[in-house]
Design an enzyme around this catalytic site. Structure first.
Site, PDB file in Angstrom:
ATOM      1  N   HIS A 221       0.798  -1.214   0.000  1.00 41.57           N
ATOM      2  CA  HIS A 221       0.000   0.000   0.000  1.00 41.57           C
ATOM      3  C   HIS A 221       0.839   1.277   0.000  1.00 41.57           C
ATOM      4  O   HIS A 221       0.592   2.154  -0.821  1.00 41.57           O
ATOM      5  CB  HIS A 221      -1.055   0.016   1.099  1.00 41.57           C
ATOM      6  N   TYR A 225       1.527   5.167  -2.489  1.00 38.36           N
ATOM      7  CA  TYR A 225       1.802   6.561  -2.106  1.00 38.36           C
ATOM      8  C   TYR A 225       3.179   7.000  -2.578  1.00 38.36           C
ATOM      9  O   TYR A 225       3.417   8.186  -2.805  1.00 38.36           O
ATOM     10  CB  TYR A 225       1.611   6.755  -0.596  1.00 38.36           C
ATOM     11  N   HIS A 372      -9.723   0.724 -11.008  1.00 40.80           N
ATOM     12  CA  HIS A 372      -9.346   1.725 -10.004  1.00 40.80           C
ATOM     13  C   HIS A 372      -7.884   2.141 -10.156  1.00 40.80           C
ATOM     14  O   HIS A 372      -7.572   3.317 -10.260  1.00 40.80           O
ATOM     15  CB  HIS A 372      -9.606   1.170  -8.596  1.00 40.80           C
ATOM     16  N   PHE A 373      -6.977   1.152 -10.190  1.00 39.30           N
ATOM     17  CA  PHE A 373      -5.572   1.609 -10.196  1.00 39.30           C
ATOM     18  C   PHE A 373      -5.111   2.044 -11.584  1.00 39.30           C
ATOM     19  O   PHE A 373      -4.054   2.661 -11.699  1.00 39.30           O
ATOM     20  CB  PHE A 373      -4.620   0.617  -9.514  1.00 39.30           C
ATOM     21  N   HIS A 374      -5.926   1.764 -12.615  1.00 34.16           N
ATOM     22  CA  HIS A 374      -5.590   2.396 -13.894  1.00 34.16           C
ATOM     23  C   HIS A 374      -6.020   3.865 -13.909  1.00 34.16           C
ATOM     24  O   HIS A 374      -5.545   4.620 -14.750  1.00 34.16           O
ATOM     25  CB  HIS A 374      -6.188   1.615 -15.064  1.00 34.16           C
ATOM     26  N   ARG A 437     -10.588  -9.976 -12.032  1.00 36.23           N
ATOM     27  CA  ARG A 437      -9.349  -9.441 -12.579  1.00 36.23           C
ATOM     28  C   ARG A 437      -8.387 -10.597 -12.835  1.00 36.23           C
ATOM     29  O   ARG A 437      -8.636 -11.718 -12.415  1.00 36.23           O
ATOM     30  CB  ARG A 437      -8.742  -8.432 -11.614  1.00 36.23           C
ATOM     31  N   ARG A 438      -7.277 -10.302 -13.495  1.00 34.49           N
ATOM     32  CA  ARG A 438      -6.172 -11.258 -13.653  1.00 34.49           C
ATOM     33  C   ARG A 438      -6.629 -12.610 -14.174  1.00 34.49           C
ATOM     34  O   ARG A 438      -6.239 -13.653 -13.662  1.00 34.49           O
ATOM     35  CB  ARG A 438      -5.481 -11.480 -12.304  1.00 34.49           C
TER      36      ARG A 438
END
Lengths: 546, 155
Positions: A221, A225, A372-374, A437-438
């Site tokens: 995580h 950041y 989300h993370f894209h 996913r994946r």
């Protein structure tokens, strides 16, 4: 015209940036192919596996592109704000780090291509990759530590020579970012060195799976950041200069970075909410700590929009939103990061949903998370890094950012935003329907639920193809930027507005903040990790299931 | 440290919302039984076939229209394959893995949990509507991951 930066320093910075973009190109090729496979449009030629490509995409994009770009960028801030050039020790450590990371990347890539490490970039045990894949990761992490020590050294010497003075804001932020990285990577280093390497070489038979996952997410995580903070550096310090404004408040900018340092580490369990073996109390505690980053995020949003409005009004903007039109929309140095900022609003909202304890069940391991993370790393962070590239590369190589390059940059940004709208939008939607996913192309035996997902997977492939075109354009832009006419390009660093109050020296008392970080980590992790260690479960042997 | 008045209002409002939100999550978790699947139930992954209840995987009636489903998630499938339960049945799933980490998710429901070797994960769901419910693995588990599925028929 005189070369603005010592050539030895600019070479170090540019080497990192170029390496990062080559990784992005390779990762982009893998990403394009994955999208087409999952959309049912192509089948991979014999010998290449979907999950092999997925591993390459994750490692090259999430670990290599980001880390190399960030370290190059952070070194450039040290050059510009901590004495005008790198000290020999810092420069040598920078190169030592680069060589280690580059070697680790090459070794990892070879292992992935040989199909010896098809374990994805999270390499969850008890899937067991070749030990050399884990050794490669050690090189990448240890290399990044060396680079970090170089930065710390430069900063330490500057402070010794400027006793009693506040350090430059940009340098302070670079140090927080690197400190966050160093504390976070301790987790993955312990996992790889003490668990995975001895186990994959066969020196020990079994591995404690829950412990390895916990150590990974202790790192995983704060990793996000580590991607985000350099983008925030651009938003806080560079964007105000580019739009002709000033920094809203030095103290609040520093405070928000300190809060990110405190609250981005003791929160890894929110990636493990659906897992057995961790009690609901400790999960919830880390969920609460996770949400503390909402506070610095709100502070950041306020500061940025305050800067935009103040500078727009100083240029004569009237009415409630008159200042909006006066922002430099045609300047890629502003436009690309600004699109990144806008995207961060839905991206952050999605993140709140993901971390919401029981609500996570709706989205966990679905394509929603990929969507989300894209948005976060692959749009907010990536577009900001692209925006930085347009001035960083010419500023480092003593060239100019031409009008043509600026225009290509605007086009690249728009292409990226359109591609991501289709790809991430479909991922979010179909994720809510449950598409995992994946996972390679499948209709689960033509199950009606899974058949309904297919149109979204096709839209993902279309978005991915547009994104790949944008990747190619970005690579072209990078190399074209190194061939523009010689000249001077500004390295934009804004000043703090005269209305801001002075910064309390407490914010630079590292002993205080590092102690607090340690206390929070011990609070969040001691009991659950003790429980995992005392568990009477025998560990797991390794499996090669690909 | 001085903070602008508008920023104070913005932060106060934001932090108040945050507290309300976290209290809602906490109350739902601890007093309404909505905690995420978190059981600590150890098992030797190599001895699953000899460890009750996994020596006899399958469906067992434990009450009126209430069942216990003991399942093994393995590369690349679920054992037993294809369960059938009546409409309205409450099913308590107990699932573990003899090999790598798997997922256990039923799309369009809130059933979604990780299956970690060495642990048994538990989740309960009531199937109020008839249909063929897809169960799929949503954690990458190897080359045949996309084939890992089963169906629960509710009739």
């Amino acid at each position: 015209m005189e070369h603005p930066v010592d050539r030895r320093d600019s070479r170090l910075v540019l080497s990192h940036i170029i390496f990062a973009y080559i990784a992005m190109l390779l990762g982009g090729i893998a990403g394009l192919l994955q999208g087409l496979v999952r959309g049912g449009m192509i089948e991979l030629p014999a010998g290449i596996g979907y999950y092999q490509l997925l591993t390459a995409h994750g490692v090259l994009m999430a670990l290599v592109f980001t880390t190399f770009f960030i370290i190059g960028f952070l070194y450039s801030t040290a050059v510009k704000t901590l004495g005008g050039k790198l000290l020999p020790v810092a420069r040598n450590l920078g190169w030592l780090g680069f060589i280690h990371m580059a070697f680790g990347t090459l070794l990892a890539t070879v292992m992935i291509l040989l199909n010896k490490a098809t374990v994805l970039y999270t390499f969850y045990a008890p899937m067991q990759a070749s030990p050399f894949f884990y050794v490669a990761l050690v090189f990448i992490v240890v290399g990044s530590w060396m680079s970090g020590f170089g930065l710390f050294y430069q900063y330490k010497v500057w402070r010794r020579e400027h006793k009693g003075k506040l350090s430059p804001l940009l340098a302070f932020m670079a140090i927080v970012t690197m400190l966050l990285w160093q504390i976070a990577t301790i987790g993955v280093a312990l996992e790889v060195l003490l668990q995975l390497i001895p186990w994959s070489f066969g020196w020990v038979e079994t591995v404690n799976v829950m412990l390895s996952r916990t150590l990974f997410w202790y790192f995983g995580h704060p990793l996000v950041y580590f991607w985000l903070l350099p983008a925030y550096m651009c938003w806080y310090v560079m964007i105000p200069k580019i739009i002709g404004g000033k920094i809203f408040s030095d103290a609040l900018a520093r405070l928000s970075f300190i809060l990110f340092l405190l609250f981005s580490i003791p929160v890894g369990f929110h990636h493990q909410l659906m897992e057995p073996g961790i009690s609901p109390f400790w999960k919830y505690l880390q969920v609460v700590l996770t949400f503390m980053v909402v506070i610095p995020s709100l502070m950041t949003a306020f500061s940025l929009f305050a800067t935009f409005e103040i500078s727009g009004r100083e240029k004569g903007g009237r009415g409630l939103f008159g200042w909006w039109k006066l922002l430099p929309w045609k300047d890629v140095r502003f436009f690309a990061p600004f699109v990144g900022m806008l995207v961060f609003i839905p991206a952050g909202a999605g993140g709140l949903i993901n971390a919401s304890n029981q609500m996570n069940a709706v989205v966990h391991n679905t394509l929603w998370v990929t969507g989300h993370f894209h948005l976060t790393v692959a749009t907010s962070v990536a577009l900001t890094f692209f925006g930085i590239t347009y001035w960083l590369v010419p500023a480092m190589s003593g060239r100019t950012l031409t009008a043509r390059m600026n225009k290509l940059g605007i086009i690249q940004t728009i292409l990226w935003a359109i591609g991501m709208f289709f790809m991430s939008g479909s991922m979010h939607t179909v994720g809510l329907f449950g598409s995992p996913r994946r996972t390679a192309y499948t209709t689960y035996g033509d199950h009606p639920d899974a058949v309904l997902w297919m149109p979204y997977h096709v839209a993902m492939a279309i978005g991915g193809t547009i994104l790949f075109i944008a990747v190619l354009l970005m690579i072209y832009n990078l190399f074209a930027l190194m061939r523009t006419p010689q000249g001077y390009t500004e390295y934009p660093i804004a000043e703090v507005t005269e209305h801001a109050e002075s910064t309390p020296p407490l914010l630079e008392r590292w002993g205080v903040w590092i102690s607090l970080v340690v206390v929070l980590i011990l609070l969040a992790y001691t009991v659950p990790v003790m429980e995992m260690l005392q568990h009477d479960v025998p560990g797991s042997k390794g499996f090669v299931t690909w | 440290m001085h903070i602008h008045k508008l920023e104070k209002i913005w932060l106060t409002f934001g932090i108040a919302m945050l507290i309300v939100f976290l209290v809602v999550l906490g109350v739902a978790t601890f007093s309404m039984g909505m905690a995420p699947p978190s059981h600590s139930h150890a098992i030797d992954p190599e001895q699953i076939e000899n460890t009750p209840p996994f020596d006899e995987p399958g469906l067992k009636q434990v009450g009126e229209n209430e069942y216990e489903a003991v399942m093994i998630a393995y590369t690349f499938g679920y054992k037993p394959n294809d369960l059938t339960v009546p409409v309205g049945a409450t099913v308590h799933f107990k699932v573990t893995s003899p090999d790598v980490v798997h997922g256990f998710a039923i799309p369009n429901t809130n059933v979604n949990m990780m299956i970690v070797p060495g642990e048994v994960n538990h989740i309960t769901y009531t199937f109020d509507e008839a249909g063929e419910y897809l169960v799929l693995c949503n954690e990458y588990c190897g080359g045949g991951h996309e084939f890992m599925r089963t169906v629960i028929t509710v009739q």
